[in-house]
Design an enzyme around this catalytic site. Sequence first.
Site, short mmCIF file in Angstrom:
data_model
loop_
_atom_site.label_atom_id
_atom_site.label_comp_id
_atom_site.label_asym_id
_atom_site.label_seq_id
_atom_site.Cartn_x
_atom_site.Cartn_y
_atom_site.Cartn_z
N CYS A 88 0.83 -1.21 0.00
CA CYS A 88 0.00 0.00 0.00
C CYS A 88 0.87 1.27 0.00
O CYS A 88 1.52 1.54 -0.99
CB CYS A 88 -0.99 -0.03 1.16
SG CYS A 88 -2.35 1.14 0.93
N HIS A 217 -3.79 -5.08 0.80
CA HIS A 217 -3.12 -5.59 2.01
C HIS A 217 -3.37 -7.08 2.22
O HIS A 217 -4.42 -7.44 2.77
CB HIS A 217 -3.66 -4.87 3.24
CG HIS A 217 -3.38 -3.41 3.30
ND1 HIS A 217 -2.35 -2.90 4.07
CD2 HIS A 217 -3.99 -2.35 2.73
CE1 HIS A 217 -2.36 -1.58 3.96
NE2 HIS A 217 -3.33 -1.22 3.15
N GLU A 219 -1.91 -8.76 4.48
CA GLU A 219 -1.82 -8.96 5.95
C GLU A 219 -3.13 -8.66 6.63
O GLU A 219 -3.32 -9.04 7.79
CB GLU A 219 -0.68 -8.09 6.53
CG GLU A 219 -1.02 -6.63 6.79
CD GLU A 219 -0.99 -5.76 5.55
OE1 GLU A 219 -0.88 -6.29 4.44
OE2 GLU A 219 -1.12 -4.52 5.69
#
Lengths: 250, 147
Positions: A88, A217, A219
């Site tokens: 990002c 993302h 994660e």
Amino acid sequence: MNAKVAVLVYPGTNSENETLRALLDAEVDAELVHWSNAATLANFDAYVLPGGFAYEDRIRAGAIAAHDRMTDAVIEGAQKGKMVLGICNGAQVLLEAGLVPGTGPVRRPTAAFTKNAPSGKFVCKHVYVKLNIAPQRCAITAGLPGEALIPAWAAHGEGRLAGSADHLDEISHGGHLAFVYAHADGSVDDAAVPNGSALGAAALTNSQGNVLAIMPHPERDAWTFNHPFSRDGRSGMTFFHSFAKGLKQQ
Amino acid sequence: MSSRALAITLKIPDNEAFTALRALQRLHIPVAAVERAEVWIFESSLSDEALVEGVRANETLFNPNKHELRVLRDERPRDGEVWIGEQGEDPASRAKLGGKPLAGVTAVRRYTAWLLSGEEGAALPRDQVDLAARGLLCNPAIEKAIL
């Protein structure tokens, strides 16, 4: 001895903890390194630039951070072949630093992740990204199967790949287009792209394949509680396990 | 229909300009001060007074608590200044001004103006301003710089 990974924290970074957690869960020896400790970065074997708003996105997203002392170390490491991952805002920094697609001089960007289109507004949406290169083309994706589908969250106001027609052609034909946005069944079309990104681009890699810049993302879709809609067995952790494998082979 | 340029500047400290100053100094550009402004160029049938009044009343453009507004004599940068604009900007679409259009305005262009000064307050030479634009202030993939 395990390779050590630095998760960089610029002033304004905000995704460092979940990024670190995903790396630790993938059994990567990682730690946070704040901007005041930039001098220690040379001691690390790989770098991860998390999401957020480094330097408040002043001038442009990633522009100031690309000239930061921490990024000096990242550029030097990348040029030595160390693995570098930007997520990002971290991806925006890598484009501003010219490390990806890496088709021009350092710190002379040839592309940008810029304002979403057509709305121009922030997007927060669950997405899938599909591996668009041979896995071995990039050290970070080398542990993935061909055409791997990774779930992630797009959460950005400026995630649209933009550049001149010549530079986009270079990205497309030079093997820099690492991931494209896709539907859950793996199909790819404009409707899967949440931000109007050129080429449907979700992630780019450099010519050497040691640097990867990804906008959504993974994660944020790494653990069960991140899966809002389905239990399809996919997890953003797949991406970080691949990162860990790449690190062992570095 | 005529074209008029207005500059909106902060009257509170401009942290973004200060950050740009530090980053440019790190690039070894001999700059001692940076001033930033939003330059808006309006195609409109309004008088100067009506346009200024309309902009002052438009909360998407102007906040009287922190902004100052002035009418520019020229629609081009001064010595030591570079204007950064978006590539592919659509002036007709920009005239919607985030859902708060000004009556009588048909097209709008927007630039970020960076005025760079050296020691003693002198405008930075053009080649140094160009270097600042290429090195930091403009990403040519998505922006254009006007000197």
